[in-house]
Design a protein around this motif. Structure first.
Motif, PDB file in Angstrom:
ATOM      1  N   GLY A 133     -16.298  24.521   9.685  1.00 54.17           N
ATOM      2  CA  GLY A 133     -17.960  24.316   9.856  1.00 54.17           C
ATOM      3  C   GLY A 133     -18.533  25.391  10.161  1.00 54.17           C
ATOM      4  N   SER A 134     -19.772  25.216  10.065  1.00 56.78           N
ATOM      5  CA  SER A 134     -20.536  26.123  10.456  1.00 56.78           C
ATOM      6  C   SER A 134     -20.565  26.589  12.124  1.00 56.78           C
ATOM      7  CB  SER A 134     -21.864  25.790  10.353  1.00 56.78           C
ATOM      8  OG  SER A 134     -22.406  24.628  10.637  1.00 56.78           O
ATOM      9  N   ALA A 135     -20.685  24.908  12.753  1.00 52.09           N
ATOM     10  CA  ALA A 135     -20.458  24.885  14.088  1.00 52.09           C
ATOM     11  C   ALA A 135     -18.506  25.113  14.715  1.00 52.09           C
ATOM     12  CB  ALA A 135     -20.759  23.412  14.480  1.00 52.09           C
ATOM     13  N   GLN A 136     -19.310  26.200  15.441  1.00 51.73           N
ATOM     14  CA  GLN A 136     -17.474  26.191  16.756  1.00 51.73           C
ATOM     15  C   GLN A 136     -17.858  25.308  18.264  1.00 51.73           C
ATOM     16  OE1 GLN A 136     -16.140  29.348  15.696  1.00 51.73           O
ATOM     17  NE2 GLN A 136     -17.409  28.693  14.109  1.00 51.73           N
ATOM     18  N   ALA A 137     -17.375  24.164  17.040  1.00 46.43           N
ATOM     19  CA  ALA A 137     -17.221  23.219  18.190  1.00 46.43           C
ATOM     20  C   ALA A 137     -15.591  23.016  18.896  1.00 46.43           C
ATOM     21  CB  ALA A 137     -16.730  21.859  17.173  1.00 46.43           C
ATOM     22  N   GLY A 138     -15.626  22.546  20.205  1.00 46.32           N
ATOM     23  CA  GLY A 138     -15.021  23.026  20.544  1.00 46.32           C
ATOM     24  C   GLY A 138     -13.510  21.356  20.922  1.00 46.32           C
ATOM     25  N   ALA A 139     -13.973  20.669  20.073  1.00 44.40           N
ATOM     26  CA  ALA A 139     -13.379  19.526  19.907  1.00 44.40           C
ATOM     27  C   ALA A 139     -13.384  18.551  18.747  1.00 44.40           C
ATOM     28  CB  ALA A 139     -13.546  18.659  20.908  1.00 44.40           C
ATOM     29  N   ILE A 140     -12.734  18.079  17.898  1.00 39.03           N
ATOM     30  CA  ILE A 140     -13.053  17.120  16.827  1.00 39.03           C
ATOM     31  C   ILE A 140     -12.496  15.885  17.116  1.00 39.03           C
ATOM     32  CG2 ILE A 140     -12.590  19.650  15.313  1.00 39.03           C
ATOM     33  CD1 ILE A 140      -9.537  18.135  15.562  1.00 39.03           C
ATOM     34  N   THR A 141     -12.825  15.496  16.551  1.00 37.03           N
ATOM     35  CA  THR A 141     -13.018  13.642  16.584  1.00 37.03           C
ATOM     36  C   THR A 141     -11.760  13.165  15.547  1.00 37.03           C
ATOM     37  OG1 THR A 141     -14.769  12.896  15.315  1.00 37.03           O
ATOM     38  CG2 THR A 141     -14.747  13.362  17.669  1.00 37.03           C
ATOM     39  N   ILE A 142     -11.235  12.594  15.587  1.00 41.06           N
ATOM     40  CA  ILE A 142      -9.931  11.720  14.006  1.00 41.06           C
ATOM     41  C   ILE A 142     -10.608  10.601  14.444  1.00 41.06           C
ATOM     42  CG2 ILE A 142      -8.178  12.070  13.035  1.00 41.06           C
ATOM     43  CD1 ILE A 142      -7.290  14.954  14.008  1.00 41.06           C
ATOM     44  N   SER A 143     -10.017   9.964  12.951  1.00 40.11           N
ATOM     45  CA  SER A 143      -9.993   8.633  12.551  1.00 40.11           C
ATOM     46  C   SER A 143      -9.144   8.975  11.062  1.00 40.11           C
ATOM     47  CB  SER A 143     -11.389   8.111  12.211  1.00 40.11           C
ATOM     48  OG  SER A 143     -12.017   8.318  11.277  1.00 40.11           O
ATOM     49  N   ALA A 144      -8.522   7.444  11.392  1.00 43.25           N
ATOM     50  CA  ALA A 144      -7.313   6.856  10.004  1.00 43.25           C
ATOM     51  C   ALA A 144      -7.186   5.533  10.246  1.00 43.25           C
ATOM     52  CB  ALA A 144      -5.970   8.330  10.126  1.00 43.25           C
ATOM     53  N   GLU A 145      -6.371   4.760   8.972  1.00 42.38           N
ATOM     54  CA  GLU A 145      -6.373   3.547   9.070  1.00 42.38           C
ATOM     55  C   GLU A 145      -4.668   4.496   9.248  1.00 42.38           C
ATOM     56  OE1 GLU A 145      -7.359   1.080   9.476  1.00 42.38           O
ATOM     57  OE2 GLU A 145      -9.547   1.524   9.901  1.00 42.38           O
ATOM     58  N   GLY A 146      -3.609   3.630  10.400  1.00 42.49           N
ATOM     59  CA  GLY A 146      -2.225   4.028  10.454  1.00 42.49           C
ATOM     60  C   GLY A 146      -1.483   2.646   9.365  1.00 42.49           C
ATOM     61  N   GLU A 147       0.061   3.311   9.479  1.00 40.38           N
ATOM     62  CA  GLU A 147       0.639   2.151   9.199  1.00 40.38           C
ATOM     63  C   GLU A 147       0.883   1.064  10.205  1.00 40.38           C
ATOM     64  OE1 GLU A 147       4.360   1.810   7.243  1.00 40.38           O
ATOM     65  OE2 GLU A 147       2.851   2.665   6.746  1.00 40.38           O
ATOM     66  N   TYR A 148       0.521   1.209  11.082  1.00 38.75           N
ATOM     67  CA  TYR A 148       0.343  -0.268  12.848  1.00 38.75           C
ATOM     68  C   TYR A 148      -1.317  -0.295  13.002  1.00 38.75           C
ATOM     69  CZ  TYR A 148       5.430   0.368  11.942  1.00 38.75           C
ATOM     70  OH  TYR A 148       7.020   0.568  11.149  1.00 38.75           O
TER      71      TYR A 148
END
Length: 240
Positions: free
Chosen positions: A214-229
């Protein structure tokens, strides 16, 4: 023993069976069910049914592989522990075949072991009068040997920036796999993946996804997903 790496673009048209095991899936000429096998505790046998839904006979070869994820990607090794019977079958139109799957000589372990069945539809003999392109189908069916119903995954995340790319990795220190669907990675509130990601993260293994940074040099990312549990969420620092 030779190792077969899972490639994004197989020479055969690949059908990756990685959906919920409740209903059969149709891959080309074949209906396959269940589409995921799990043996729990002392269980060491299971069955799979394949049915020819085409109007012509079809021949299917079934192979067994050990499935590991040592460096963020799937690695398949011909298995000496998982056996199938029959390993080769020809089905008439509408005909079904029950395939028996057996695990032998597997040492007891506190973590889940993963395997896959590789079902290849063998192409028919060339027909001089045929037109068009004939495409063979490959289906990969996950098989898990789980120590108990209490086994659970334990994911940790890392993100490394490399030039204009970002490598996001989930490592699983739990005693069973997790299966992530609708995985989204965002930086500064903007999604980095143009479409939802998915994939298994095996017990003791890791899975990586390479994305545009991405264009922004972010120092962190956020992750989201649906997992098995349940829902998986994480805030992950980015390593330059």
């Amino acid at each position: 023993m030779p190792r077969l790496r899972a490639l994004a673009g197989l020479a055969l048209a690949a059908f990756l069976v990685a959906t919920a095991p409740a209903a059969p899936a149709i891959a080309g000429s074949l209906e396959i069910g269940p589409i995921r096998l799990q043996m729990i505790g002392p269980e060491r046998t299971a069955t799979l049914t394949i049915r020819n839904v085409d109007s012509a006979p079809v021949t299917v070869q079934i192979r067994t592989v050990d499935w590991t994820q040592p460096n963020g990607e799937d690695v398949y090794t011909p298995s000496a522990l998982m056996l199938v019977s029959p390993p080769l079958v020809t089905l008439a139109p509408g005909e079904s075949q029950v395939v028996r799957v057996v695990i032998e000589n597997l040492p007891e372990a506190p973590t889940e072991r993963a395997f896959r069945l590789i079902l290849d539809e063998l192409p028919p003999e060339p027909n001089a009068n045929a037109t068009g392109v004939q495409t063979a189908i490959r289906a990969l069916v996950p098989v898990f040997v789980t120590p108990s119903t209490a086994a659970r995954p334990n994911l940790s995340w890392s993100a490394i920036r490399s030039g204009d790319q970002l490598v996001v990795t989930a490592a699983n220190r739990g005693d069973s796999r997790d299966r992530l669907i609708n995985l989204s990675v965002a930086a500064d509130g903007q999604a980095l993946n143009p479409y939802a990601l998915d994939g298994y993260v095996l017990a003791g293994g890791s899975r990586s996804w390479t994305l545009p940074a991405g264009s922004a040099q972010a120092g962190a990312i956020t992750i989201s997903a649906e997992g098995e549990y349940g829902t998986v969420e994480a805030n992950v620092p980015v390593t330059p």
